[in-house]
Design a protein around this motif. Structure first.
Motif, mmCIF file in Angstrom:
data_model
loop_
_atom_site.group_PDB
_atom_site.id
_atom_site.type_symbol
_atom_site.label_atom_id
_atom_site.label_comp_id
_atom_site.label_asym_id
_atom_site.label_seq_id
_atom_site.Cartn_x
_atom_site.Cartn_y
_atom_site.Cartn_z
ATOM 1 N N LEU A 118 -2.997 -0.161 12.392
ATOM 2 C CA LEU A 118 -4.290 -0.245 11.699
ATOM 3 C C LEU A 118 -4.622 -1.695 11.349
ATOM 4 N N PHE A 119 -3.658 -2.412 10.746
ATOM 5 C CA PHE A 119 -3.963 -3.789 10.335
ATOM 6 C C PHE A 119 -4.155 -4.722 11.536
ATOM 7 N N ASP A 120 -3.402 -4.494 12.618
ATOM 8 C CA ASP A 120 -3.533 -5.367 13.796
ATOM 9 C C ASP A 120 -4.831 -5.127 14.565
ATOM 10 N N PHE A 121 -5.240 -3.853 14.662
ATOM 11 C CA PHE A 121 -6.356 -3.534 15.574
ATOM 12 C C PHE A 121 -7.621 -3.023 14.894
ATOM 13 N N LYS A 122 -7.529 -2.507 13.658
ATOM 14 C CA LYS A 122 -8.708 -1.830 13.075
ATOM 15 C C LYS A 122 -9.251 -2.517 11.819
ATOM 16 N N HIS A 123 -8.509 -3.484 11.294
ATOM 17 C CA HIS A 123 -8.962 -4.333 10.184
ATOM 18 C C HIS A 123 -9.538 -3.599 8.973
ATOM 19 N N PRO A 124 -8.816 -2.628 8.423
ATOM 20 C CA PRO A 124 -9.285 -1.972 7.195
ATOM 21 C C PRO A 124 -9.153 -2.898 5.997
ATOM 22 N N LEU A 125 -9.856 -2.555 4.909
ATOM 23 C CA LEU A 125 -9.744 -3.336 3.667
ATOM 24 C C LEU A 125 -8.380 -3.092 3.035
ATOM 25 N N GLU A 126 -8.006 -1.831 2.957
ATOM 26 C CA GLU A 126 -6.687 -1.475 2.408
ATOM 27 C C GLU A 126 -6.267 -0.134 2.999
ATOM 28 N N VAL A 127 -4.955 0.099 3.004
ATOM 29 C CA VAL A 127 -4.436 1.377 3.512
ATOM 30 C C VAL A 127 -3.401 1.907 2.532
ATOM 31 N N LYS A 128 -3.601 3.144 2.068
ATOM 32 C CA LYS A 128 -2.608 3.811 1.227
ATOM 33 C C LYS A 128 -1.979 4.944 2.036
ATOM 34 N N ILE A 129 -0.750 5.258 1.706
ATOM 35 C CA ILE A 129 -0.041 6.339 2.405
ATOM 36 C C ILE A 129 0.100 7.531 1.468
ATOM 37 N N CYS A 130 -0.348 8.679 1.953
ATOM 38 C CA CYS A 130 -0.267 9.922 1.178
ATOM 39 C C CYS A 130 0.531 10.934 2.006
ATOM 40 N N THR A 131 1.701 11.279 1.527
ATOM 41 C CA THR A 131 2.529 12.218 2.293
ATOM 42 C C THR A 131 2.877 13.444 1.457
ATOM 43 N N LEU A 132 2.867 14.591 2.094
ATOM 44 C CA LEU A 132 3.249 15.804 1.370
ATOM 45 C C LEU A 132 4.744 15.773 1.060
ATOM 46 N N LEU A 133 5.535 15.419 2.064
ATOM 47 C CA LEU A 133 6.996 15.434 1.894
ATOM 48 C C LEU A 133 7.575 14.058 2.144
ATOM 49 N N ASP A 134 8.663 13.784 1.461
ATOM 50 C CA ASP A 134 9.348 12.502 1.620
ATOM 51 C C ASP A 134 10.847 12.775 1.664
ATOM 52 N N LYS A 135 11.501 12.246 2.705
ATOM 53 C CA LYS A 135 12.969 12.355 2.812
ATOM 54 C C LYS A 135 13.547 10.951 2.668
ATOM 55 N N PRO A 136 13.641 10.427 1.443
ATOM 56 C CA PRO A 136 14.091 9.029 1.284
ATOM 57 C C PRO A 136 15.508 8.784 1.773
ATOM 58 N N SER A 137 16.351 9.827 1.775
ATOM 59 C CA SER A 137 17.754 9.623 2.162
ATOM 60 C C SER A 137 17.909 9.317 3.654
ATOM 61 N N THR A 138 16.880 9.572 4.448
ATOM 62 C CA THR A 138 17.001 9.325 5.895
ATOM 63 C C THR A 138 16.185 8.107 6.343
ATOM 64 N N ARG A 139 15.688 7.366 5.364
ATOM 65 C CA ARG A 139 14.833 6.218 5.687
ATOM 66 C C ARG A 139 15.608 5.159 6.452
ATOM 67 N N LYS A 140 14.990 4.635 7.518
ATOM 68 C CA LYS A 140 15.601 3.557 8.302
ATOM 69 C C LYS A 140 14.843 2.250 8.078
ATOM 70 N N ILE A 141 13.601 2.375 7.656
ATOM 71 C CA ILE A 141 12.774 1.189 7.473
ATOM 72 C C ILE A 141 11.944 1.399 6.203
ATOM 73 N N ASP A 142 11.848 0.336 5.395
ATOM 74 C CA ASP A 142 11.164 0.463 4.113
ATOM 75 C C ASP A 142 9.653 0.540 4.329
ATOM 76 N N VAL A 143 9.036 1.604 3.823
ATOM 77 C CA VAL A 143 7.575 1.733 3.937
ATOM 78 C C VAL A 143 7.003 2.135 2.571
ATOM 79 N N PRO A 144 5.756 1.725 2.291
ATOM 80 C CA PRO A 144 5.164 2.108 1.005
ATOM 81 C C PRO A 144 4.726 3.572 1.029
ATOM 82 N N VAL A 145 4.953 4.295 -0.061
ATOM 83 C CA VAL A 145 4.421 5.661 -0.192
ATOM 84 C C VAL A 145 3.620 5.682 -1.498
#
Ligand code: IMP
Length: 180
Positions: A118-145
């Motif tokens: 999105l940031f590279d190709f679509k140039h939004p003002l801001e992007v928030k992440i809304c997820t129903l489920l989160d499995k933090p114990s299996t995270r491989k890369i840090d992402v904002p939720v």
């Protein structure tokens, strides 16, 4: 292996439909408060988030535009590190406030990919992440939720839009799928 074999692997209920509905309303209310003075574009990452998106928008009271994008990172219950784009956005999100609606954040690769895309190709003002489920114990890369329905342990789950080999999206509860 076919549907009947898969069906036998359905396990216990992790989150009941009643709890899901209650929590989705709470998240919608948070979004209603935070975006009361601005338009927002909801981008749903297909297909797992389609039911979450539908129930979320049913409870939103702010001007919203919807669009769909499709990436994939899973085959069956097996993770793949590679994320591919299957369907692109139609709406122009340049300088817009965007909320990406996800079914589940697991390794984080999909969300990381979507944010970069999105940031590279679509140039939004801001992007928030809304997820129903989160499995933090299996995270491989840090992402904002930014909005999260439920934290769940490292289980493969199906229902309420989430699938195993495209099946079980119709289940109203979120249930465990017992892997081999
Ligand atoms: P990530 O890239 O590993 O964070 O995975 C995100 C995607 O994998 C989600 O959008 C889902 O489609 C899928 N996924 C991850 N965990 C599960 C699960 O337990 N059940 C069904 N799909 C899952």
């Amino acid at each position: 292996m076919d549907y009947h074999d898969y069906y036998k692997r359905i396990g216990r209920t992790i989150i009941s439909s009643k709890r899901i509905q209650k929590r989705v309303k709470e998240i919608a209310n948070e979004i209603n408060k935070e975006y009361k003075d601005s338009d927002v574009v909801l981008i749903s990452n297909l297909k797992g988030s389609f039911r979450f998106l539908a129930d979320l928008v049913a409870n939103l009271k702010i001007p919203t535009i919807l669009d769909f994008i499709a990436f994939t990172s899973y085959t069956g219950t097996k993770r793949r590190n590679e994320v591919r784009i299957i369907k692109d956005l139609k709406v122009n999100v340049k300088n817009k406030k965007v909320i990406v609606v996800e079914d589940i954040v697991d390794t984080g690769y999909t969300v990381d990919f979507i944010l970069k895309y999105l940031f590279d190709f679509k140039h939004p003002l801001e992007v928030k992440i809304c997820t129903l489920l989160d499995k933090p114990s299996t995270r491989k890369i840090d992402v904002p939720v930014d909005y999260r329905g439920f934290i769940i342990p490292d289980l493969f789950v199906i229902g309420y839009g989430l699938d195993y080999k495209e099946y079980f999206r119709e289940l109203n509860d979120i249930v465990e799928y017992k892997e081999d």
